[in-house]
Design an enzyme around this catalytic site. Structure first.
Site, PDB file in Angstrom:
ATOM      1  N   SER A 109      19.237  13.900   1.333  1.00  0.00           N
ATOM      2  CA  SER A 109      19.291  14.280   2.748  1.00  0.00           C
ATOM      3  C   SER A 109      20.450  13.579   3.442  1.00  0.00           C
ATOM      4  O   SER A 109      20.834  13.949   4.539  1.00  0.00           O
ATOM      5  CB  SER A 109      17.979  13.892   3.432  1.00  0.00           C
ATOM      6  OG  SER A 109      17.906  12.480   3.541  1.00  0.00           O
ATOM      7  N   GLY A 110      20.972  12.542   2.787  1.00  0.00           N
ATOM      8  CA  GLY A 110      22.008  11.744   3.441  1.00  0.00           C
ATOM      9  C   GLY A 110      21.405  10.568   4.186  1.00  0.00           C
ATOM     10  O   GLY A 110      22.116   9.728   4.715  1.00  0.00           O
ATOM     11  N   GLY A 111      20.080  10.498   4.233  1.00  0.00           N
ATOM     12  CA  GLY A 111      19.409   9.355   4.863  1.00  0.00           C
ATOM     13  C   GLY A 111      19.387   8.152   3.928  1.00  0.00           C
ATOM     14  O   GLY A 111      19.842   8.236   2.781  1.00  0.00           O
ATOM     15  N   VAL A 112      18.853   7.052   4.428  1.00  0.00           N
ATOM     16  CA  VAL A 112      18.871   5.803   3.666  1.00  0.00           C
ATOM     17  C   VAL A 112      18.164   5.945   2.313  1.00  0.00           C
ATOM     18  O   VAL A 112      18.736   5.633   1.264  1.00  0.00           O
ATOM     19  CB  VAL A 112      18.158   4.668   4.462  1.00  0.00           C
ATOM     20  CG1 VAL A 112      18.267   3.351   3.723  1.00  0.00           C
ATOM     21  CG2 VAL A 112      18.713   4.561   5.857  1.00  0.00           C
ATOM     22  N   ASP A 113      16.924   6.442   2.348  1.00  0.00           N
ATOM     23  CA  ASP A 113      16.099   6.402   1.144  1.00  0.00           C
ATOM     24  C   ASP A 113      16.660   7.274   0.022  1.00  0.00           C
ATOM     25  O   ASP A 113      16.795   6.823  -1.113  1.00  0.00           O
ATOM     26  CB  ASP A 113      14.662   6.836   1.455  1.00  0.00           C
ATOM     27  CG  ASP A 113      14.093   6.094   2.650  1.00  0.00           C
ATOM     28  OD1 ASP A 113      14.692   5.064   3.023  1.00  0.00           O
ATOM     29  OD2 ASP A 113      13.082   6.538   3.205  1.00  0.00           O
ATOM     30  N   SER A 114      16.993   8.517   0.349  1.00  0.00           N
ATOM     31  CA  SER A 114      17.460   9.393  -0.738  1.00  0.00           C
ATOM     32  C   SER A 114      18.844   8.951  -1.215  1.00  0.00           C
ATOM     33  O   SER A 114      19.160   9.071  -2.396  1.00  0.00           O
ATOM     34  CB  SER A 114      17.447  10.862  -0.321  1.00  0.00           C
ATOM     35  OG  SER A 114      18.391  11.122   0.687  1.00  0.00           O
ATOM     36  N   SER A 115      19.671   8.407  -0.318  1.00  0.00           N
ATOM     37  CA  SER A 115      21.007   7.972  -0.749  1.00  0.00           C
ATOM     38  C   SER A 115      20.912   6.768  -1.680  1.00  0.00           C
ATOM     39  O   SER A 115      21.611   6.695  -2.696  1.00  0.00           O
ATOM     40  CB  SER A 115      21.881   7.601   0.457  1.00  0.00           C
ATOM     41  OG  SER A 115      21.987   8.693   1.323  1.00  0.00           O
TER      42      SER A 115
ATOM     43  N   GLU B 293      -0.124 -13.077   3.735  1.00  0.00           N
ATOM     44  CA  GLU B 293       1.034 -12.186   3.568  1.00  0.00           C
ATOM     45  C   GLU B 293       1.374 -11.380   4.817  1.00  0.00           C
ATOM     46  O   GLU B 293       2.482 -10.883   4.942  1.00  0.00           O
ATOM     47  CB  GLU B 293       0.806 -11.242   2.375  1.00  0.00           C
ATOM     48  CG  GLU B 293      -0.281 -10.178   2.533  1.00  0.00           C
ATOM     49  CD  GLU B 293      -1.692 -10.680   2.224  1.00  0.00           C
ATOM     50  OE1 GLU B 293      -1.921 -11.898   2.244  1.00  0.00           O
ATOM     51  OE2 GLU B 293      -2.571  -9.830   1.988  1.00  0.00           O
TER      52      GLU B 293
ATOM     53  N   GLY C 198      -9.000  -6.691  -1.460  1.00  0.00           N
ATOM     54  CA  GLY C 198      -9.470  -5.358  -1.852  1.00  0.00           C
ATOM     55  C   GLY C 198     -10.627  -4.945  -0.979  1.00  0.00           C
ATOM     56  O   GLY C 198     -11.282  -5.794  -0.367  1.00  0.00           O
TER      57      GLY C 198
ATOM     58  N   HIS D 245      -5.422 -13.487   5.142  1.00  0.00           N
ATOM     59  CA  HIS D 245      -4.255 -12.843   4.506  1.00  0.00           C
ATOM     60  C   HIS D 245      -2.961 -13.558   4.901  1.00  0.00           C
ATOM     61  O   HIS D 245      -2.420 -13.296   5.973  1.00  0.00           O
ATOM     62  CB  HIS D 245      -4.176 -11.376   4.922  1.00  0.00           C
ATOM     63  CG  HIS D 245      -5.240 -10.532   4.292  1.00  0.00           C
ATOM     64  ND1 HIS D 245      -5.076  -9.942   3.065  1.00  0.00           N
ATOM     65  CD2 HIS D 245      -6.480 -10.219   4.700  1.00  0.00           C
ATOM     66  CE1 HIS D 245      -6.175  -9.280   2.745  1.00  0.00           C
ATOM     67  NE2 HIS D 245      -7.045  -9.432   3.720  1.00  0.00           N
TER      68      HIS D 245
ATOM     69  N   CYS E 174      -8.468 -13.424  -0.097  1.00  0.00           N
ATOM     70  CA  CYS E 174      -9.568 -12.619   0.444  1.00  0.00           C
ATOM     71  C   CYS E 174     -10.536 -12.207  -0.674  1.00  0.00           C
ATOM     72  O   CYS E 174     -11.221 -13.052  -1.213  1.00  0.00           O
ATOM     73  CB  CYS E 174      -8.994 -11.413   1.201  1.00  0.00           C
ATOM     74  SG  CYS E 174     -10.224 -10.642   2.250  1.00  0.00           S
ATOM     75  N   TYR E 175     -10.564 -10.929  -1.058  1.00  0.00           N
ATOM     76  CA  TYR E 175     -11.430 -10.511  -2.163  1.00  0.00           C
ATOM     77  C   TYR E 175     -11.146 -11.378  -3.400  1.00  0.00           C
ATOM     78  O   TYR E 175     -12.054 -11.718  -4.154  1.00  0.00           O
ATOM     79  CB  TYR E 175     -11.166  -9.034  -2.472  1.00  0.00           C
ATOM     80  CG  TYR E 175     -12.000  -8.455  -3.596  1.00  0.00           C
ATOM     81  CD1 TYR E 175     -13.295  -8.010  -3.357  1.00  0.00           C
ATOM     82  CD2 TYR E 175     -11.492  -8.344  -4.896  1.00  0.00           C
ATOM     83  CE1 TYR E 175     -14.061  -7.469  -4.382  1.00  0.00           C
ATOM     84  CE2 TYR E 175     -12.249  -7.809  -5.928  1.00  0.00           C
ATOM     85  CZ  TYR E 175     -13.531  -7.365  -5.667  1.00  0.00           C
ATOM     86  OH  TYR E 175     -14.289  -6.832  -6.681  1.00  0.00           O
TER      87      TYR E 175
ATOM     88  N   LYS F 113      11.478  -0.705   3.726  1.00  0.00           N
ATOM     89  CA  LYS F 113      12.754  -0.190   4.236  1.00  0.00           C
ATOM     90  C   LYS F 113      13.874  -1.237   4.219  1.00  0.00           C
ATOM     91  O   LYS F 113      14.975  -0.964   3.768  1.00  0.00           O
ATOM     92  CB  LYS F 113      12.538   0.303   5.667  1.00  0.00           C
ATOM     93  CG  LYS F 113      13.650   1.158   6.189  1.00  0.00           C
ATOM     94  CD  LYS F 113      13.408   2.566   5.789  1.00  0.00           C
ATOM     95  CE  LYS F 113      14.343   3.563   6.370  1.00  0.00           C
ATOM     96  NZ  LYS F 113      13.940   4.924   5.948  1.00  0.00           N
TER      97      LYS F 113
END
Ligand code: XMP
Length: 512
Positions: free
Chosen positions: A222-228, A170, A54, A168, A81-82, A368
């Protein structure tokens, strides 16, 4: 219920990356605010707790602290870390402001392997970002590793199973970081690796149903990955309560509208409304050549058209969006992380307040590649999941200067040839993005016996991992030659093809 690791969020831009690493190890993780009550934590029956990093200093009054009872649960705790400094401070160690802020790579020397560094090299390059330093260990603790600036870069209290890492693990720049996290999960917490995307789908469906109830949801597809993927997931959860709206703004690629409709029909058997609004967009854009003005007009018109469709539908309470975690952090200007995109975007997040829609963002915690995995589990085809990103303003920012039907036609045909050749040669999947740009420049050529005076098409192909930086792709000569020949021979209105060899920064991926 799969075994749960709780990640308490102290505000680091990497909190979700920790959660993602845990998911990658097939362990279920839940991110909760740092001040979550001990009752709620107990009710989840966690097998381990991670305290994230943080931006605050534990030395500052009022800095975020967890409930101390956390350390009495009898559950392993890993402070990062924090999170390590919190353990130091709350468990009677000593934390001091260090002389030198440790930022970036450093060499870690492991002095005792313990469970965390089991089967890991004794010398590692790790990534740091901290100003404070643990200067005295709390009782029961001992050092596991040190860096030049810190004698307690990794610590453990093996009896209580408390662990701390100053760096970190990660982030990708930390060598063996993932193995260290896995050692915590499997070595310390004895996790079973009993979680996968199927579980994610099930729990998302449950929470979408709980949130939405009997109400209705709209989603801008939109037909893109995320919205589909968001559409497929939400449809699986609430079926007919979801209506997707696809806006044809007249700035789409060749056959794009038909392909989106086909995708929807074949894979997401729900309600789709197509708003055919090309004329409205193109009329507004007539004579406009300034890139920002174009973007603003396209964004505003999109909202108008979308709003109109929603009004037609009547009673709608939720707006669903395929927002991903990187979209969420893009607005957080912390060093080292993807910063905001520098061009104004027209996503539906900017819908007018009067619409009073609540947001439904089921992909908000995912990255993604996880969304692609999820999409695959939901049965979406690779043609959607592996598709290159396409900007909201579409070909509007790829026809340089004034936009008109004729220029769009030339660009569409050229772009389809380029993309087709990239697919055929196996290059499409190796690129972050590839497309054509229409240049409003005319040049002289000869075709047969005729002199031509036509426009120029620029090919753009880049490699990148996050669009923040990008390099132009070294496409083979033979491929470039083929694309150039085909465009000049097959596309009426283009007689010259150039290849864009600019990297980002200082250039951007799109031309406008
Ligand atoms: P630039 O051109 O800034 O683009 O290097 C970075 C990435 O963002 C995409 N992009 C957009 N995406 N709406 C979007 O949804 C937009 O207005 C927009 N502008 C750029 C671009 O295609 C690239 O992937």
């Amino acid at each position: 219920m799969p075994q749960t690791i709780i990640v308490l969020d102290f505000g680091s831009q990497y909190t979700q990356v920790i959660a993602r690493r845990i998911r990658e190890a097939n362990v279920y993780s839940k991110v909760l605010p740092f001040d979550t009550g001990i009752k709620e934590i107990k009710s989840l029956n966690p097998v381990g707790v991670v305290l994230s990093g943080g931006p605050a200093s534990v030395l500052t009054k009022g800095s975020p602290k967890p409930n101390r009872a956390l350390f009495k649960l009898g559950v392993p705790v890993l402070g990062i870390c924090y999170g390590l400094q919190l353990m130091g401070k709350l468990l009677d160690g000593e934390v001091q402001k260090s002389q030198l802020r440790e930022y970036g790579r450093s060499n870690l020397r492991v002095v005792r392997k313990g469970l965390l560094f089991k089967n890991i090299s004794s010398s590692l390059t790790v990534w740091n970002s901290h100003g404070d330093c643990l200067t005295a260990l709390p009782s029961g603790f001992r050092a596991l590793a040190e860096t030049e600036n810190s004698s307690f870069a990794a610590i453990e209290d093996p009896k209580r199973k408390f662990y701390g890492l100053q760096f970190h693990p990660e982030v990708e720049h930390s060598e063996s970081g993932i193995e260290i996290i896995r050692n915590f999960l499997f070595g310390v917490c004895k996790c079973k690796a009993d979680w996968d995307m199927g579980d994610f789908i099930e729990s998302s469906i449950r929470s979408i149903r709980e949130k939405v109830g009997q109400k209705r949801v709209i989603l801008g597809l939109s037909g893109g990955v995320d919205s589909s993927v968001a559409a497929a997931l939400i449809h699986k959860a609430i079926g007919k309560q979801l209506t997707c709206i696809f806006v044809d703004n007249g700035l789409l690629r060749l056959n794009e509208r038909e392909e989106v409709i086909k995708l929807f029909r074949n894979h997401i058997p729900g309600k789709l409304k197509v708003a055919a609004a090309a004329a409205r967009f193109l009329k507004r854009l007539r004579g406009v050549s300034n890139p920002e003005t174009k973007r603003k007009i396209i964004g505003k018109t999109f909202i108008e058209v979308f709003d109109l469709e929603v009004t037609k539908l009547g009673d709608v309470d939720f707006l669903a969006q395929g927002t991903l975690y990187p979209d969420v952090i893009e607005s957080v200007p912390i060093g080292g992380n993807p910063a905001a995109l520098i061009k104004s975007h027209h996503n539906v997040g900017g819908l007018p307040k009067k619409m009073k829609l609540s947001l439904l963002e089921p992909l908000r915690e995912l990255f993604k590649d996880e969304v692609r995995k999820l999409g695959r589990s939901l049965g979406l085809p690779d043609s959607v999941l592996m598709r290159h990103p396409f900007p909201g303003p579409g070909l509007g920012v790829r026809v340089i200067g004034d936009i008109n039907q004729q220029r769009l036609k030339v660009l569409r045909e050229a772009d389809a040839i380029f993309i087709n050749e990239l697919h055929k040669s196996g290059w499409y999947g190796k690129l972050w993005q590839a497309f054509c740009v229409f240049l409003p420049v005319r040049s002289v050529g000869v075709m047969g016996d005729e002199r031509t005076y036509e426009n120029v098409i620029s090919l753009r192909a880049v490699t990148s991992s996050d669009a923040m930086t990008a390099d132009w792709a070294r496409l083979p000569d033979s491929l470039l030659r083929k694309v150039s020949n085909r465009i000049i021979n097959e596309v009426k209105g283009a007689n010259r093809v150039v290849y864009d060899i600019s990297s980002k920064p200082p250039s951007t991926i799109e031309w406008e």
